[in-house]
Write an enzyme that holds these catalytic residues in place. Sequence first.
Site, short mmCIF file in Angstrom:
data_model
loop_
_atom_site.label_atom_id
_atom_site.label_comp_id
_atom_site.label_asym_id
_atom_site.label_seq_id
_atom_site.Cartn_x
_atom_site.Cartn_y
_atom_site.Cartn_z
N HIS B 82 -51.20 -0.61 -26.86
CA HIS B 82 -51.00 -1.41 -25.65
C HIS B 82 -52.35 -1.67 -25.00
O HIS B 82 -53.17 -0.76 -24.86
CB HIS B 82 -50.10 -0.67 -24.65
CG HIS B 82 -49.93 -1.43 -23.38
ND1 HIS B 82 -49.06 -2.48 -23.25
CD2 HIS B 82 -50.55 -1.33 -22.17
CE1 HIS B 82 -49.14 -2.98 -22.03
NE2 HIS B 82 -50.04 -2.30 -21.36
N ASP B 161 -37.57 -0.59 -14.66
CA ASP B 161 -38.98 -0.99 -14.51
C ASP B 161 -39.07 -2.46 -14.15
O ASP B 161 -39.86 -2.86 -13.30
CB ASP B 161 -39.75 -0.72 -15.79
CG ASP B 161 -41.15 -1.29 -15.72
OD1 ASP B 161 -41.94 -0.77 -14.91
OD2 ASP B 161 -41.44 -2.28 -16.41
N ARG B 168 -42.50 -4.57 -6.57
CA ARG B 168 -43.90 -4.22 -6.28
C ARG B 168 -44.76 -5.46 -6.18
O ARG B 168 -45.68 -5.54 -5.37
CB ARG B 168 -44.44 -3.29 -7.39
CG ARG B 168 -43.85 -1.89 -7.35
CD ARG B 168 -44.13 -1.12 -8.64
NE ARG B 168 -45.53 -1.09 -8.96
CZ ARG B 168 -46.04 -1.03 -10.20
NH1 ARG B 168 -45.23 -0.98 -11.25
NH2 ARG B 168 -47.33 -1.02 -10.40
N SER B 183 -44.92 2.35 -15.41
CA SER B 183 -44.36 1.09 -15.87
C SER B 183 -44.71 0.85 -17.34
O SER B 183 -43.83 0.57 -18.18
CB SER B 183 -44.91 -0.05 -15.00
OG SER B 183 -44.50 -1.29 -15.49
N LYS B 187 -41.96 1.32 -20.75
CA LYS B 187 -41.66 0.22 -21.67
C LYS B 187 -42.07 0.57 -23.10
O LYS B 187 -41.35 0.28 -24.05
CB LYS B 187 -42.40 -1.05 -21.22
CG LYS B 187 -41.65 -1.79 -20.12
CD LYS B 187 -42.36 -3.07 -19.73
CE LYS B 187 -43.71 -2.77 -19.10
NZ LYS B 187 -44.26 -3.87 -18.32
#
Lengths: 434, 434
Positions: B82, B161, B168, B183, B187
């Site tokens: 990621h 989320d 947010r 978050s 995921k």
Amino acid sequence: MRAYDIIMAKREGRELSAKTIKKFIADYTHGEVADYQMSAFAMAVFFRGMNSAELAALVDAMLYSGEVLDLSAIEGIKVDKHSTGGVGDKISLPLAPAVAACGVPVPMIAGRGLGHTGGTIDKLESIPGFNTSISSADFQRQVAAIGACIMGQTTSIAPADKKFYALRDVTATVDCIPLISASIMSKKLAEGIDALVLDVKFGDGAFMKTAAQARELAETMVGIGQRMGKEVVARLTNMNQPLGRMVGNALEVKESIETLKGAGPSDIRALTVELGAEMLVLGQQATDVDSGRSKIENALDDGSAFSVFEKMVEAQGGDVKSLSDLALLPHVESVYTVEASQAGHISGLHAESFGKAALSLGAGRVRSADLVDPAVGLEVLVEVGDPIEKGQPICRVYHRGEKGLEACLQQLNDAVNVSHSPVVKEELFGQRIA
Amino acid sequence: MRAYDIIMAKREGRELSAKTIKKFIADYTHGEVADYQMSAFAMAVFFRGMNSAELAALVDAMLYSGEVLDLSAIEGIKVDKHSTGGVGDKISLPLAPAVAACGVPVPMIAGRGLGHTGGTIDKLESIPGFNTSISSADFQRQVAAIGACIMGQTTSIAPADKKFYALRDVTATVDCIPLISASIMSKKLAEGIDALVLDVKFGDGAFMKTAAQARELAETMVGIGQRMGKEVVARLTNMNQPLGRMVGNALEVKESIETLKGAGPSDIRALTVELGAEMLVLGQQATDVDSGRSKIENALDDGSAFSVFEKMVEAQGGDVKSLSDLALLPHVESVYTVEASQAGHISGLHAESFGKAALSLGAGRVRSADLVDPAVGLEVLVEVGDPIEKGQPICRVYHRGEKGLEACLQQLNDAVNVSHSPVVKEELFGQRIA
């Protein structure tokens, strides 16, 4: 600035301009700023605070979100009092007529009780027929004619504050001094007053547990007053034990009537005299606090304060006969007497526990939609410092039956402390902030 | 605990139990906790933070708010990567097939671009016919058969989320390291992976502007991985200038294909090799990072990585011919060349400005509902440190007409700095956190 940027600026500790705050509050009131944005903003204010310029803008925005009374047609300097709420605090009832009797008009918009603290409106409504839901035109007419009127909050006064307070109440952002201050001051200034005396409570039965917190709150509100061009004087007063002997709506009306007739418990009279003196000075009907005290004492002793109270009750539809024949006020038949379980000296009468005990009898509200029972309540028979024998009565419980009584007695278990050695009662009066 | 008490506890800095956090997130997902309570909570977290136990509970709650893929039927250790998002970051495109070619299955769920940063899904969708909206069953089948699949986020993955992030985004609580970490990790862990490599960007074009912030974010995410029993390695990488030469969707696919064929810009190859090596170590297909590097280099050079990419494109409905005949990819006819206005040395190529310039051409999204133009973008012809002559081409703009071009050139004005004295390019790689 967009709502997002305003929340971000406050979060980062940057100062917001008056224009920005006013637009933000207006947009919130009209629903263009969402509740979830306002609650994030409130939490950011909790951590970052607001300076005096920001606070004045916030008060101004909430104040002008609704109707602002124009009392300029009424002669004299209009002065009100606000208390941050306590247990057994019925001071507004003797105070408003006493001050009016001395020539200072008192336009008072008061609240209802919630939780362990009582509300002036609930107390007045225990007088049969007494109407606190009156139009602002009638309110102004009564202040002009009699010198005092106490009415309940209307939906047209500071609607932004109403909406914001309800949101704070469910998002853990109530106990935030800038937001408390702005809420109180916006509602009070919407009354169209010229000056204000604040009774800021500290201690066990108050919202502010310490004198330091109460002082910060008082200073913040006095600062807002200064910025908004209104004279504001604050007195810090002790709320570690209930004020007076009575806790409960009709019971407190009785105690107020005694005070208005020159008698009543010494602390109730002393606080009425002190706050009244401050109001007379602000209203220019006394040159200094000392001469103000004498004038209020005279008004309580010579019947002139009681006479204004009678006129208020009559004008607002209440049964004036009930003021002299107290049996006409709501009352219960069942009285339970709590006795001392040991000998010694009373070292503590915890106001919050007495408040919760009265609440569990039905004298107050757990939720704002609850109804109160005007007749039930407590009579505290001792004061801190009193010597006490085992078995001596310390409190009378005026109740409706076993269920409420049991819950009440449970609360009273923690309410009274007895010590072996002599105890000195705490001072009622703390600092004066002007 | 009620929502009110949970907000209050966080506001006061008290630790919340795992049970409390899980219930709170579940209630929020089902609408029993209101948005205005969640946003106040998020702001309290911004100021108070969350410890590693609280974070693990938050990740767990968001992870299990929806579907969690079960990839246990697929042999091998499943590893994903990621990136926290940058300008010109197309690394996932060469990386996933290269790692799969070396025997480590890569199940990757990727996002779309927003603001000045691009998104892997947008890039892949510029390949004609490429489908990123596939079922989780097809996703699992493809990972098993080919070794890699990149799909878009579905509504069934971590719905808590999704809901929380959207809130947010409008309450100024996005840039909060605990909440960002939770978050991302919720995921990623919902993909059913065994291990994860994080590319945490710092610098001008990144969400984290400083290496210190990036390090805190990386440490927080690695800590969550530890608590949740997943191996996580983070690499900090520099995002002060765009990654590679191309910024724009189809342009970045072209650059990815070059890289998959053993060529491409040196920074794209270096980052692919480095992150791939980490993934091979986690996936136990390399004993150490050094041997991992060699394996990834070989996969890029011997055609095996490109071959996996072809299979991925074919399996996901894309036009495989477009991978060899690049004229079949979306492209524009209009090209504008930006020239240097002075001689000297390139001292800055501001990634964020290049990102915004590409955004104003239509290559990205201002709002999440916007469509992207796959064909437009930028080609950066210089690197920091390069000597430059006046009039030398520094950037090609692939555009659709005057309007987008003008806005783009405005952004590019601030994008390039030229200095009189020689400049050394910053290192691409920062710290490694494991």
